[in-house]
Design an enzyme around this catalytic site. Structure first.
Site: not given
Ligand code: KE4
Length: 424
Positions: A144, A239, A267
């Protein structure tokens, strides 16, 4: 556990916000539970709107590595807020945070701040395509990288949680250039490069997968990707939205000694405020507007409040003992695994640094296919029984639990006691 106010808020929220949440995974649908509404957090604990205190094993999905409402972070935000919240012009803290990120990560010579991990990966992909003149990317099934269209093919996290085959609204043409491989499968990646020797702009990989649950890279996997990208002129993009500043202060790349061409962050570098970033080799980053021709922009990018929170967070982490936290998490996980096994279930708990996922399966955990063998009913029962005892874990088998430097021995002991009480 009293959840009356939470339930009332959730009813109201669902009338106003899709699914009652501002991010799907928070809805706890994968475990058929209602979300707990949180009133405040301090250190490793959260307090719900019903006044119930829980031990937080989720860490806001990653940002809260120093714990909630850390005094140093809160003070930095308050001080910054007194000076205004956004200028639309550069401020000194943007330079300071860029210096910190570049000093911490061996491969990062220049960096651009954005407002989320999604923005970071979207921008890194546009840069990779712009610099190489190629359109295709390789990502891993169950990986993801945020909700940018090109990445929503066989994505992990909420997409996996909801088993959304594709995602309506993403034109087939948009993901036609997204090539897929199972995580840890270098042979498939090699085959994709051989089939498209001059068309692949980048390989996007979570150096430790955190969005199909936690899956560790097999020995040689990341090095193999590095070599294939070098050989075929594609960019290797780590990533590190989850692993950045968590696997070590130098991220996964510093821990594993593999240098990507670009890295994405999120994060932790915002300390709980909306920050993402992408960075890497200067010769690549200089193609980003206004210095170069690859356009990317954002009103609140480099926001003074977020920069202050990120700087305060990194300042704490720079002086934190990662090895000690990892040792505490390791012994906790070993005991948790033993307790759950003693109840006669198949369980594995891959873990690294302050991350772990509980899988109820005996399958060799290598990729998304193997993760899907986890017994979801057992997971749901485990999640619910732990939460009822005040242990607030990631509400999906396709997510990782994320601990912090604020977690105490007493927190771990209480979680083990709760696990002892779990009945399958
Ligand atoms: P954000 O757009 O949610 O800040 O980041 C996206 C993203 C990109 N790359 C990795 C490896 C990530 O884990 C994420 C976002 N992680 C999820 C939890 N696995 C966010 C939680 C959510 O979607 O509310």
């Amino acid at each position: 556990m009293n959840t009356q106010r939470s339930e009332a808020l959730f009813v109201r929220a669902q009338e106003l916000i899709p699914g009652g949440v501002n991010s799907p995974v928070r809805a706890c649908r994968n475990v058929h539970a209602d979300p707990l509404f949180i009133a405040e957090g301090h250190g490793s604990h959260l307090t719900t709107v019903d006044g119930e205190e829980v031990i937080d094993f989720l860490g806001s999905w990653g940002p809260m590595l120093v714990g909630h409402a850390h005094p140093q972070v809160t003070e930095a935000i308050c001080k910054a807020a007194m000076r205004g919240t956004s200028y639309g012009a550069p401020c000194a803290d943007e330079v300071r945070l860029a210096e910190e990120v570049c000093a911490a990560l061996p491969s990062v010579e220049m960096v651009r701040m954005v407002n989320s991990g999604t923005e970071a990966t979207m921008s890194a992909l546009r840069l990779a395509r712009g610099v190489t003149g190629r359109d295709k990317l390789i990502k891993f099934i169950g990986g993801y990288h945020g909700h940018g269209d090109a990445f929503l093919a066989s994505a992990g996290s909420g997409v996996a949680t909801f088993s959304i085959p594709g995602t309506p609204g993403v034109p087939a043409a948009t993901v036609a250039d997204t090539l897929l491989a199972p995580y840890n499968d270098l042979d498939v990646v090699r085959t994709l490069f051989e089939a498209h020797p001059e068309e692949i702009a980048a390989v996007f990989v979570e150096p430790v997968a955190g969005n199909m649950g936690l899956i560790l890279p097999q020995p040689g996997f990341l090095k193999g990707l590095r070599d294939l990208c070098t050989r075929y002129g594609a960019l290797l993009v780590f990533d590190e939205v989850i692993t950045g500043f968590r696997l070590s202060y130098a991220g996964a790349q510093g821990r594993f000694g593999i240098l990507p061409d670009l890295t994405t962050f999120g994060k932790i570098i915002g300390g709980g405020l909306p920050v993402g970033a992408y960075g890497g080799r200067a010769d690549l980053m200089r193609h980003v507007a206004p210095e170069g021709e690859v356009y990317q922009a954002g009103t609140l990018s480099g926001n003074p409040l977020a920069m202050a929170a990120g700087l305060a967070t990194l300042d704490i982490l720079k002086h934190s003992d990662y090895a000690a936290l990892e040792a505490k998490v390791h012994s906790f996980v070993m005991e948790l695994e033993a307790i759950l096994r003693s109840k006669g279930v198949s369980v594995q708990i891959p873990h690294i640094a302050s991350l772990f996922t509980v899988y109820f399966t005996e399958a060799a955990l290598m990729d998304f296919e193997s993760v899907r063998t986890t017994d979801q009913k057992l997971f749901e029962s485990f999640y619910k029984q732990m939460r009822a005892q005040g242990i607030f874990m990631a509400p999906s088998a396709f997510e990782a639990n994320m601990l912090s430097f604020a977690h105490s021995n007493e927190d771990f002991a209480r979680a083990l006691e709760a696990a002892e009480n779990v009945k399958f």
